[in-house]
Design a protein around this motif. Structure first.
Motif, PDB file in Angstrom:
ATOM      1  N   LEU A 162       8.673  20.050   7.932  1.00  0.00           N
ATOM      2  CA  LEU A 162       9.381  20.469   9.149  1.00  0.00           C
ATOM      3  C   LEU A 162      10.895  20.299   9.001  1.00  0.00           C
ATOM      4  O   LEU A 162      11.665  21.162   9.437  1.00  0.00           O
ATOM      5  N   ILE A 163      11.333  19.208   8.401  1.00  0.00           N
ATOM      6  CA  ILE A 163      12.766  18.982   8.205  1.00  0.00           C
ATOM      7  C   ILE A 163      13.358  20.045   7.286  1.00  0.00           C
ATOM      8  O   ILE A 163      14.420  20.603   7.572  1.00  0.00           O
ATOM      9  N   ILE A 164      12.671  20.339   6.206  1.00  0.00           N
ATOM     10  CA  ILE A 164      13.143  21.378   5.283  1.00  0.00           C
ATOM     11  C   ILE A 164      13.210  22.723   5.995  1.00  0.00           C
ATOM     12  O   ILE A 164      14.180  23.479   5.843  1.00  0.00           O
ATOM     13  N   THR A 165      12.209  23.043   6.805  1.00  0.00           N
ATOM     14  CA  THR A 165      12.181  24.305   7.548  1.00  0.00           C
ATOM     15  C   THR A 165      13.348  24.394   8.522  1.00  0.00           C
ATOM     16  O   THR A 165      14.002  25.442   8.629  1.00  0.00           O
ATOM     17  N   VAL A 166      13.641  23.313   9.234  1.00  0.00           N
ATOM     18  CA  VAL A 166      14.753  23.313  10.192  1.00  0.00           C
ATOM     19  C   VAL A 166      16.081  23.516   9.463  1.00  0.00           C
ATOM     20  O   VAL A 166      16.932  24.289   9.914  1.00  0.00           O
ATOM     21  N   VAL A 167      16.259  22.856   8.330  1.00  0.00           N
ATOM     22  CA  VAL A 167      17.499  23.017   7.560  1.00  0.00           C
ATOM     23  C   VAL A 167      17.654  24.468   7.096  1.00  0.00           C
ATOM     24  O   VAL A 167      18.740  25.044   7.200  1.00  0.00           O
ATOM     25  N   VAL A 168      16.585  25.061   6.608  1.00  0.00           N
ATOM     26  CA  VAL A 168      16.649  26.460   6.165  1.00  0.00           C
ATOM     27  C   VAL A 168      16.960  27.392   7.342  1.00  0.00           C
ATOM     28  O   VAL A 168      17.780  28.305   7.225  1.00  0.00           O
ATOM     29  N   LEU A 169      16.343  27.154   8.488  1.00  0.00           N
ATOM     30  CA  LEU A 169      16.607  28.004   9.660  1.00  0.00           C
ATOM     31  C   LEU A 169      18.050  27.866  10.136  1.00  0.00           C
ATOM     32  O   LEU A 169      18.678  28.867  10.518  1.00  0.00           O
ATOM     33  N   ILE A 170      18.587  26.666  10.122  1.00  0.00           N
ATOM     34  CA  ILE A 170      19.985  26.473  10.508  1.00  0.00           C
ATOM     35  C   ILE A 170      20.899  27.204   9.531  1.00  0.00           C
ATOM     36  O   ILE A 170      21.864  27.866   9.931  1.00  0.00           O
ATOM     37  N   TRP A 171      20.591  27.127   8.251  1.00  0.00           N
ATOM     38  CA  TRP A 171      21.391  27.798   7.228  1.00  0.00           C
ATOM     39  C   TRP A 171      21.361  29.317   7.438  1.00  0.00           C
ATOM     40  O   TRP A 171      22.396  29.984   7.387  1.00  0.00           O
ATOM     41  N   VAL A 172      20.177  29.868   7.705  1.00  0.00           N
ATOM     42  CA  VAL A 172      20.048  31.309   7.960  1.00  0.00           C
ATOM     43  C   VAL A 172      20.822  31.691   9.222  1.00  0.00           C
ATOM     44  O   VAL A 172      21.505  32.720   9.264  1.00  0.00           O
ATOM     45  N   TYR A 173      20.761  30.867  10.257  1.00  0.00           N
ATOM     46  CA  TYR A 173      21.472  31.135  11.511  1.00  0.00           C
ATOM     47  C   TYR A 173      22.989  31.163  11.285  1.00  0.00           C
ATOM     48  O   TYR A 173      23.686  32.041  11.794  1.00  0.00           O
ATOM     49  N   VAL A 174      23.500  30.197  10.524  1.00  0.00           N
ATOM     50  CA  VAL A 174      24.938  30.146  10.245  1.00  0.00           C
ATOM     51  C   VAL A 174      25.374  31.388   9.470  1.00  0.00           C
ATOM     52  O   VAL A 174      26.412  31.993   9.777  1.00  0.00           O
ATOM     53  N   ILE A 175      24.608  31.790   8.485  1.00  0.00           N
ATOM     54  CA  ILE A 175      24.936  32.996   7.710  1.00  0.00           C
ATOM     55  C   ILE A 175      24.884  34.235   8.604  1.00  0.00           C
ATOM     56  O   ILE A 175      25.763  35.105   8.533  1.00  0.00           O
ATOM     57  N   ALA A 176      23.894  34.319   9.480  1.00  0.00           N
ATOM     58  CA  ALA A 176      23.778  35.480  10.378  1.00  0.00           C
ATOM     59  C   ALA A 176      24.954  35.529  11.345  1.00  0.00           C
ATOM     60  O   ALA A 176      25.508  36.611  11.608  1.00  0.00           O
ATOM     61  N   CYS A 177      25.362  34.383  11.883  1.00  0.00           N
ATOM     62  CA  CYS A 177      26.516  34.358  12.799  1.00  0.00           C
ATOM     63  C   CYS A 177      27.790  34.775  12.083  1.00  0.00           C
ATOM     64  O   CYS A 177      28.615  35.512  12.629  1.00  0.00           O
ATOM     65  N   SER A 178      27.945  34.289  10.845  1.00  0.00           N
ATOM     66  CA  SER A 178      29.122  34.658  10.054  1.00  0.00           C
ATOM     67  C   SER A 178      29.141  36.160   9.779  1.00  0.00           C
ATOM     68  O   SER A 178      30.189  36.816   9.903  1.00  0.00           O
ATOM     69  N   ALA A 179      28.014  36.723   9.426  1.00  0.00           N
ATOM     70  CA  ALA A 179      27.927  38.165   9.172  1.00  0.00           C
ATOM     71  C   ALA A 179      28.207  38.957  10.441  1.00  0.00           C
ATOM     72  O   ALA A 179      28.887  39.995  10.403  1.00  0.00           O
ATOM     73  N   PHE A 180      27.722  38.481  11.575  1.00  0.00           N
ATOM     74  CA  PHE A 180      27.951  39.162  12.850  1.00  0.00           C
ATOM     75  C   PHE A 180      29.434  39.153  13.200  1.00  0.00           C
ATOM     76  O   PHE A 180      29.993  40.163  13.625  1.00  0.00           O
TER      77      PHE A 180
END
Length: 105
Positions: free
Chosen positions: A76-94
């Motif tokens: 679960l911790i690894i999944t949350v870290v990956v999701l946060i990383w994907v969210y940050v990249i998506a916000c940056s791209a937006f």
């Protein structure tokens, strides 16, 4: 299902400290002196009971649950870290896409 088999195989065997005599995997002879542990009085040869009232079986069950939850927490911790990383990249791209749209106008 695998988890239950592990618990059952541990609980089908009486606690070692009791001194039960092995006859076959489903039958153990009661010792003459069972004062070593309170679980000695709780353990039973009854196949439908499987010694689930023994404290040693309960401790084994809790140990297995604790181990399984640690593995689940790590995933679960690894999944949350990956999701946060994907969210940050998506916000940056937006943001970059919005900046390019403003510069075109």
């Amino acid at each position: 299902m695998h988890f239950l088999c592990v618990v059952q195989s541990g609980c089908c065997k009486p606690p070692t400290a009791c001194g039960y005599n092995f006859v076959n995997p489903t039958l153990w002879l009661n010792p003459t002196n069972m004062a070593a542990d309170a679980d000695c009085y709780l353990w039973s040869n009854d196949q439908s009971q499987l010694c689930y009232s023994c404290n040693s079986c309960k401790a084994g069950l809790l140990g297995n649950l604790r181990q399984d939850w640690r593995k689940a927490n790590l995933i679960l911790i690894i999944t949350v870290v990956v999701l946060i990383w994907v969210y940050v990249i998506a916000c940056s791209a937006f943001r970059n896409a919005q900046t390019e749209d403003l510069s075109r106008k």
